[in-house]
Design a protein around this motif. Structure first.
Motif, PDB file in Angstrom:
ATOM      1  N   UNK A  51       0.822  -1.212   0.000  1.00 37.44           N
ATOM      2  CA  UNK A  51       0.000   0.000   0.000  1.00 37.44           C
ATOM      3  C   UNK A  51       0.852   1.256   0.000  1.00 37.44           C
ATOM      4  N   UNK A  52       0.341   2.303  -0.632  1.00 40.99           N
ATOM      5  CA  UNK A  52       0.979   3.608  -0.586  1.00 40.99           C
ATOM      6  C   UNK A  52       0.335   4.453   0.479  1.00 40.99           C
ATOM      7  N   UNK A  53       0.504   5.752   0.363  1.00 40.08           N
ATOM      8  CA  UNK A  53      -0.137   6.663   1.308  1.00 40.08           C
ATOM      9  C   UNK A  53      -1.649   6.533   1.187  1.00 40.08           C
ATOM     10  N   UNK A  54      -2.309   6.563   2.321  1.00 36.27           N
ATOM     11  CA  UNK A  54      -3.772   6.441   2.323  1.00 36.27           C
ATOM     12  C   UNK A  54      -4.381   7.704   1.747  1.00 36.27           C
ATOM     13  N   UNK A  55      -5.163   7.532   0.697  1.00 35.07           N
ATOM     14  CA  UNK A  55      -5.822   8.679   0.078  1.00 35.07           C
ATOM     15  C   UNK A  55      -7.246   8.276  -0.293  1.00 35.07           C
ATOM     16  N   UNK A  56      -8.135   9.238  -0.253  1.00 34.23           N
ATOM     17  CA  UNK A  56      -9.522   8.954  -0.622  1.00 34.23           C
ATOM     18  C   UNK A  56      -9.615   8.806  -2.141  1.00 34.23           C
ATOM     19  N   UNK A  57     -10.364   7.822  -2.567  1.00 38.53           N
ATOM     20  CA  UNK A  57     -10.579   7.579  -3.989  1.00 38.53           C
ATOM     21  C   UNK A  57     -12.005   7.965  -4.348  1.00 38.53           C
ATOM     22  N   UNK A  58     -12.219   8.272  -5.609  1.00 43.09           N
ATOM     23  CA  UNK A  58     -13.525   8.784  -6.041  1.00 43.09           C
ATOM     24  C   UNK A  58     -14.631   7.736  -5.986  1.00 43.09           C
ATOM     25  N   UNK A  59     -14.256   6.463  -6.067  1.00 41.80           N
ATOM     26  CA  UNK A  59     -15.253   5.394  -6.110  1.00 41.80           C
ATOM     27  C   UNK A  59     -15.350   4.731  -4.733  1.00 41.80           C
ATOM     28  N   UNK A  60     -16.578   4.579  -4.212  1.00 42.48           N
ATOM     29  CA  UNK A  60     -16.766   4.032  -2.866  1.00 42.48           C
ATOM     30  C   UNK A  60     -16.209   2.623  -2.724  1.00 42.48           C
ATOM     31  N   UNK A  61     -16.493   1.748  -3.694  1.00 46.14           N
ATOM     32  CA  UNK A  61     -16.035   0.364  -3.596  1.00 46.14           C
ATOM     33  C   UNK A  61     -14.520   0.263  -3.749  1.00 46.14           C
ATOM     34  N   UNK A  62     -13.951   1.096  -4.596  1.00 41.69           N
ATOM     35  CA  UNK A  62     -12.500   1.095  -4.754  1.00 41.69           C
ATOM     36  C   UNK A  62     -11.834   1.655  -3.488  1.00 41.69           C
ATOM     37  N   UNK A  63     -12.467   2.647  -2.878  1.00 40.58           N
ATOM     38  CA  UNK A  63     -11.964   3.193  -1.628  1.00 40.58           C
ATOM     39  C   UNK A  63     -12.038   2.134  -0.526  1.00 40.58           C
ATOM     40  N   UNK A  64     -13.115   1.372  -0.537  1.00 41.48           N
ATOM     41  CA  UNK A  64     -13.270   0.273   0.415  1.00 41.48           C
ATOM     42  C   UNK A  64     -12.173  -0.776   0.210  1.00 41.48           C
ATOM     43  N   UNK A  65     -11.854  -1.049  -1.048  1.00 42.65           N
ATOM     44  CA  UNK A  65     -10.787  -2.002  -1.354  1.00 42.65           C
ATOM     45  C   UNK A  65      -9.456  -1.510  -0.809  1.00 42.65           C
ATOM     46  N   UNK A  66      -9.163  -0.230  -1.024  1.00 43.58           N
ATOM     47  CA  UNK A  66      -7.911   0.344  -0.531  1.00 43.58           C
ATOM     48  C   UNK A  66      -7.846   0.286   0.991  1.00 43.58           C
ATOM     49  N   UNK A  67      -8.971   0.507   1.640  1.00 46.98           N
ATOM     50  CA  UNK A  67      -9.012   0.491   3.105  1.00 46.98           C
ATOM     51  C   UNK A  67      -8.773  -0.902   3.668  1.00 46.98           C
ATOM     52  N   UNK A  68      -9.079  -1.923   2.891  1.00 44.83           N
ATOM     53  CA  UNK A  68      -8.953  -3.298   3.392  1.00 44.83           C
ATOM     54  C   UNK A  68      -7.588  -3.918   3.113  1.00 44.83           C
ATOM     55  N   UNK A  69      -6.677  -3.151   2.517  1.00 45.63           N
ATOM     56  CA  UNK A  69      -5.334  -3.671   2.234  1.00 45.63           C
ATOM     57  C   UNK A  69      -4.581  -3.955   3.529  1.00 45.63           C
ATOM     58  N   UNK A  70      -3.781  -5.010   3.514  1.00 50.20           N
ATOM     59  CA  UNK A  70      -2.906  -5.289   4.652  1.00 50.20           C
ATOM     60  C   UNK A  70      -1.719  -4.335   4.581  1.00 50.20           C
ATOM     61  N   UNK A  71      -1.458  -3.620   5.660  1.00 50.67           N
ATOM     62  CA  UNK A  71      -0.478  -2.548   5.642  1.00 50.67           C
ATOM     63  C   UNK A  71       0.787  -2.863   6.433  1.00 50.67           C
ATOM     64  N   UNK A  72       1.002  -4.144   6.714  1.00 52.38           N
ATOM     65  CA  UNK A  72       2.229  -4.531   7.402  1.00 52.38           C
ATOM     66  C   UNK A  72       2.942  -5.595   6.585  1.00 52.38           C
ATOM     67  N   UNK A  73       4.278  -5.518   6.549  1.00 55.06           N
ATOM     68  CA  UNK A  73       5.088  -6.520   5.867  1.00 55.06           C
ATOM     69  C   UNK A  73       4.833  -7.890   6.522  1.00 55.06           C
TER      70      UNK A  73
END
Length: 201
Positions: A52-74
């Motif tokens: 994951x990169x820096x957390x940023x809001x995306x224009x699409x709700x489902x795509x934003x939800x996908x980004x939020x569910x990423x695992x952010x630890x090695x």
């Protein structure tokens, strides 16, 4: 519009002739999400792992939800693991979003006894853009559609994808779909064997 939404529109437009399996479509939608996250620079690939990169809001709700569910630890999550985790029930989630947004309408069938209805795509700008992308043979959408059986074999192979990270995701989608089909075949064989034993054959 996003690639997952465009893929769902293509799938629903072609559903009467060759509807994809829901599980297949869900895996492909999850792959399409990763590709859009790559294009938005919300993630990058380290080998086959999603970083994951820096957390940023995306224009699409489902795509934003996908980004939020990423695992952010090695060591992060492999594309394959993401497809199976995120893909669970994903096609139903996209259909529900379409319905909530008014992109689906109920079509009445008056000629049937008691009348019935089914959900069909409304004629929206989003649908027209998806159709334009599909008819132009855009490589990513064409490859994902081919993976779930939406592309006519007479059309030949989809155009090549130049981006290595995107190609990695598309290859993972193909592998996951093959794995899912193999599992379906195993279950069918097990069921047939059980039925034969039950009948005493």
């Amino acid at each position: 519009m996003t690639t997952p939404r465009d893929l769902l529109i293509v799938a629903m437009d072609m559903a009467s002739s060759r509807p994809p399996e829901r599980g297949d479509l869900s895996l492909a939608l999850a792959g399409a999400e990763v590709i859009d996250l790559l294009n938005a620079q919300a993630v990058r690939l380290d080998g086959d792992h999603i970083v994951p990169g820096d957390r940023r809001a995306l224009d699409d709700r489902l795509l934003d939800e996908a980004a939020s569910s990423l695992l952010r630890q090695a060591p992060y999550e492999s594309v394959d693991d993401w497809l199976w985790r995120r893909g669970r029930g994903l096609s139903a989630a996209y259909v529900a979003a379409f319905e909530a947004e008014g992109q689906l309408t109920r079509q009445r069938r008056r000629w049937m006894l008691f009348g019935t209805s089914r959900m069909v795509l409304a004629d929206t700008p989003a649908r027209r853009l998806a159709v334009d992308r599909w008819t132009s043979d855009e490589p990513i959408l064409a490859t994902l559609a081919a993976a779930v059986g939406l592309r006519d074999e007479r059309a030949g192979d989809p155009p090549a994808v130049a981006d290595d990270a995107v190609a990695t995701v598309l290859a993972a989608v193909h592998d996951a779909l093959r794995e899912l089909e193999a599992e379906r075949q195993r279950r069918a064989l097990d069921e047939a064997a059980f039925n034969n034993i039950w009948r005493g054959e």
